[in-house]
Scaffold this motif. Structure first.
Motif, PDB file in Angstrom:
ATOM      1  N   ARG A 185      24.016 -30.875 -14.381  1.00 37.67           N
ATOM      2  CA  ARG A 185      25.222 -31.167 -13.608  1.00 37.67           C
ATOM      3  C   ARG A 185      24.912 -32.112 -12.449  1.00 37.67           C
ATOM      4  O   ARG A 185      25.642 -33.082 -12.209  1.00 37.67           O
ATOM      5  CB  ARG A 185      25.842 -29.871 -13.088  1.00 37.67           C
ATOM      6  N   LYS A 186      23.823 -31.847 -11.734  1.00 42.84           N
ATOM      7  CA  LYS A 186      23.448 -32.707 -10.619  1.00 42.84           C
ATOM      8  C   LYS A 186      23.022 -34.096 -11.097  1.00 42.84           C
ATOM      9  O   LYS A 186      23.268 -35.094 -10.427  1.00 42.84           O
ATOM     10  CB  LYS A 186      22.318 -32.059  -9.821  1.00 42.84           C
ATOM     11  N   ASP A 215      19.916 -32.425  -4.652  1.00 46.25           N
ATOM     12  CA  ASP A 215      20.592 -33.659  -4.267  1.00 46.25           C
ATOM     13  C   ASP A 215      19.625 -34.700  -3.721  1.00 46.25           C
ATOM     14  O   ASP A 215      19.703 -35.881  -4.065  1.00 46.25           O
ATOM     15  CB  ASP A 215      21.671 -33.364  -3.219  1.00 46.25           C
ATOM     16  N   ARG A 216      18.717 -34.285  -2.861  1.00 48.59           N
ATOM     17  CA  ARG A 216      17.808 -35.233  -2.212  1.00 48.59           C
ATOM     18  C   ARG A 216      16.894 -35.921  -3.224  1.00 48.59           C
ATOM     19  O   ARG A 216      16.674 -37.134  -3.143  1.00 48.59           O
ATOM     20  CB  ARG A 216      16.968 -34.503  -1.165  1.00 48.59           C
ATOM     21  N   VAL A 217      16.360 -35.178  -4.188  1.00 48.53           N
ATOM     22  CA  VAL A 217      15.390 -35.763  -5.113  1.00 48.53           C
ATOM     23  C   VAL A 217      16.069 -36.558  -6.229  1.00 48.53           C
ATOM     24  O   VAL A 217      15.454 -37.454  -6.818  1.00 48.53           O
ATOM     25  CB  VAL A 217      14.473 -34.666  -5.712  1.00 48.53           C
ATOM     26  N   PHE A 218      17.333 -36.247  -6.528  1.00 51.45           N
ATOM     27  CA  PHE A 218      18.037 -36.963  -7.591  1.00 51.45           C
ATOM     28  C   PHE A 218      18.653 -38.269  -7.106  1.00 51.45           C
ATOM     29  O   PHE A 218      18.990 -39.130  -7.921  1.00 51.45           O
ATOM     30  CB  PHE A 218      19.138 -36.086  -8.184  1.00 51.45           C
ATOM     31  N   ALA A 219      18.808 -38.431  -5.812  1.00 55.60           N
ATOM     32  CA  ALA A 219      19.435 -39.645  -5.279  1.00 55.60           C
ATOM     33  C   ALA A 219      18.582 -40.863  -5.640  1.00 55.60           C
ATOM     34  O   ALA A 219      17.409 -40.941  -5.293  1.00 55.60           O
ATOM     35  CB  ALA A 219      19.581 -39.531  -3.764  1.00 55.60           C
ATOM     36  N   GLY A 220      19.169 -41.795  -6.363  1.00 56.20           N
ATOM     37  CA  GLY A 220      18.467 -43.022  -6.744  1.00 56.20           C
ATOM     38  C   GLY A 220      17.560 -42.889  -7.945  1.00 56.20           C
ATOM     39  O   GLY A 220      16.875 -43.854  -8.301  1.00 56.20           O
ATOM     40  N   ALA A 237      12.088 -28.510  -4.340  1.00 58.51           N
ATOM     41  CA  ALA A 237      13.451 -28.186  -4.753  1.00 58.51           C
ATOM     42  C   ALA A 237      13.376 -26.999  -5.699  1.00 58.51           C
ATOM     43  O   ALA A 237      12.308 -26.660  -6.213  1.00 58.51           O
ATOM     44  CB  ALA A 237      14.132 -29.380  -5.422  1.00 58.51           C
ATOM     45  N   ASP A 238      14.512 -26.384  -5.922  1.00 55.15           N
ATOM     46  CA  ASP A 238      14.569 -25.188  -6.759  1.00 55.15           C
ATOM     47  C   ASP A 238      15.758 -25.325  -7.707  1.00 55.15           C
ATOM     48  O   ASP A 238      16.890 -25.536  -7.248  1.00 55.15           O
ATOM     49  CB  ASP A 238      14.730 -23.950  -5.872  1.00 55.15           C
ATOM     50  N   VAL A 247      12.192 -38.353 -11.880  1.00 54.16           N
ATOM     51  CA  VAL A 247      11.959 -37.043 -11.296  1.00 54.16           C
ATOM     52  C   VAL A 247      11.336 -36.133 -12.349  1.00 54.16           C
ATOM     53  O   VAL A 247      11.858 -36.022 -13.467  1.00 54.16           O
ATOM     54  CB  VAL A 247      13.279 -36.418 -10.786  1.00 54.16           C
ATOM     55  N   VAL A 248      10.224 -35.502 -12.008  1.00 47.16           N
ATOM     56  CA  VAL A 248       9.588 -34.527 -12.907  1.00 47.16           C
ATOM     57  C   VAL A 248       9.683 -33.168 -12.237  1.00 47.16           C
ATOM     58  O   VAL A 248       9.022 -32.912 -11.228  1.00 47.16           O
ATOM     59  CB  VAL A 248       8.116 -34.882 -13.184  1.00 47.16           C
ATOM     60  N   ILE A 249      10.531 -32.301 -12.781  1.00 43.45           N
ATOM     61  CA  ILE A 249      10.709 -30.961 -12.216  1.00 43.45           C
ATOM     62  C   ILE A 249       9.771 -29.996 -12.935  1.00 43.45           C
ATOM     63  O   ILE A 249       9.757 -29.932 -14.165  1.00 43.45           O
ATOM     64  CB  ILE A 249      12.165 -30.495 -12.369  1.00 43.45           C
TER      65      ILE A 249
END
Length: 285
Positions: free
Chosen positions: A179-180, A134-139, A125-126, A65-67
Motif C-alpha cells: 500500500r505504501k 514513508d521516509r524510506v519509500f520517498a523517492g 522501519a517496521d 529499498v531492501v526491507i
C-alpha cells in the motif's frame, strides 16, 4: 612521487567514469523494459494501458529499498544490487527499540560502496507500522520485501508476540508495504516468498516427514505459509489499485539452504530451475 599520485588520481577518475557509464546504461535498460511493459497492453482492470512517449526519467539518486536487511537473504540482495551499481536503502527493525545500530558487515560494505561512488544507506522501519515506511519509500524506484517473522530470534523474543507473528509480518506487513509503495509511486515491488504457499498444510507435512527438515514439529510451518499467501494476495490487490503504476513480482523459493552471500552468485545457472506458479514438489527441494 607527484607523478605517481597524479596517475593514481587519473586511474580513479577513469574508474568512476566507467562506473557511471555502467549505471546509466543499466538505468536505460530499466526504462526501456518498463516502456515495453507499459505498451504491451493487458486486460482492463489488471494493469494500466497508459503509454509513455518517452521512457520515464529516473534520477541518479533514486534508490532500491531492501526491507529485511539484517537477514541472510536481505544481505545477498543488497550485495547484488551494489554490484549492479544501484543505490540502496537497507531497512530493518531496530534490534533495541529507540537505538539505531548496523551490523559490522554493513559498515564495511558501506565503506566499499562509498569508495565506488555508490549510495548505500541504513534506516529503521517496521512493516507492522505503516507510517514508519514513508521516509524510506520517498523517492524509491523499487522495493524488495525480504522479511519474515522470526519469533525465536533474540530480537523477536524481546518484542510483543502480536508484533512478530506470521500474521503481523508476512501477512499484514506485506499488505502495508504494498500500500505504501503505491502511495509513493514506487514502480516495482519484489516479494521474496516461499514455495508451497498455495497448499500450506500439504507442503509443511511433506517437508516435515520426507524433506530436508527431518522434524515432524515443522508440520506447524503451515501457519507461516498460510500467512505468506495471504500477504501475497493483499500485495496483489494493493498493486492493482494503482492501475499498473506499481507492478509486482513474487519469488517463491523452494529452499534457500545455507548458501552464503559470498558464494550465492557462484551458483551455475543450469543448476537453477525456474517455473511459473507454485508447482514445485517441496518434499524433494
Amino acid at each position: 612521487m607527484k607523478f605517481a599520485a597524479e596517475e593514481a588520481a587519473a586511474a580513479e577518475e577513469l574508474s568512476r567514469q566507467a562506473l557511471e557509464r555502467a549505471r546509466v546504461e543499466a538505468q536505460r535498460l530499466f526504462n526501456e523494459q518498463d516502456l515495453k511493459r507499459r505498451r504491451r497492453g493487458t486486460p482492463e482492470g489488471v494493469v494500466t494501458t497508459k503509454t509513455y512517449p518517452e521512457p520515464p526519467l529516473r534520477c541518479a539518486l533514486c534508490h532500491v529499498v531492501v526491507i529485511g536487511a539484517r537477514g541472510r537473504t536481505g544481505r545477498a540482495v543488497i550485495e547484488k544490487l551494489l554490484s549492479l551499481g544501484e543505490s540502496v536503502m537497507a531497512v530493518a527493525r531496530a534490534e533495541i527499540p529507540g537505538v539505531v545500530s548496523v551490523p559490522r558487515w554493513f559498515a564495511e560494505l558501506m565503506a566499499k560502496a562509498r569508495f565506488r561512488g555508490i549510495n548505500l544507506e541504513w534506516d529503521v522501519a517496521d512493516v507492522t507500522d505503516p507510517d514508519s515506511l514513508d521516509r524510506v519509500f520517498a523517492g524509491a524506484k523499487a522495493v524488495v520485501f525480504a522479511v519474515t517473522a522470526t519469533p525465536s530470534s533474540d530480537a523477536g523474543q524481546a518484542r510483543q508476540v502480536k508484533d512478530n507473528s506470521a500474521e503481523a509480518v508476512d501477512n499484514l506487513g506485506l499488505g502495508n508495504v504494498a500500500r505504501k509503495a503505491g502511495e509513493h509511486a514506487v514502480e516495482r515491488l519484489i516479494v521474496i516468498s516461499q514455495a508451497g504457499v498455495t497448499r500450506p498444510v500439504v507442503s509443511s507435512l511433506s517437508k516435515a516427514l520426507w524433506g530436508t527438515w527431518g522434524d515432524v514439529g515443522k508440520a506447524m510451518h503451515w501457519n507461516l505459509l498460510k500467512h505468506k499467501r495471504l500477504g501475497e494476495l493483499a500485495a496483489i490487490r494493493e498493486c492493482r489499485e494503482t492501475r499498473g503504476e506499481t507492478t509486482y513480482t513474487i519469488v517463491r523459493a523452494t529452499n534457500l539452504g545455507n548458501s552464503t552471500y559470498e558464494g550465492s552468485w557462484g551458483v551455475a545457472p543450469e543448476s537453477i530451475k525456474t517455473l511459473v506458479g507454485d508447482n514445485v514438489d517441496v518434499s524433494a527441494a
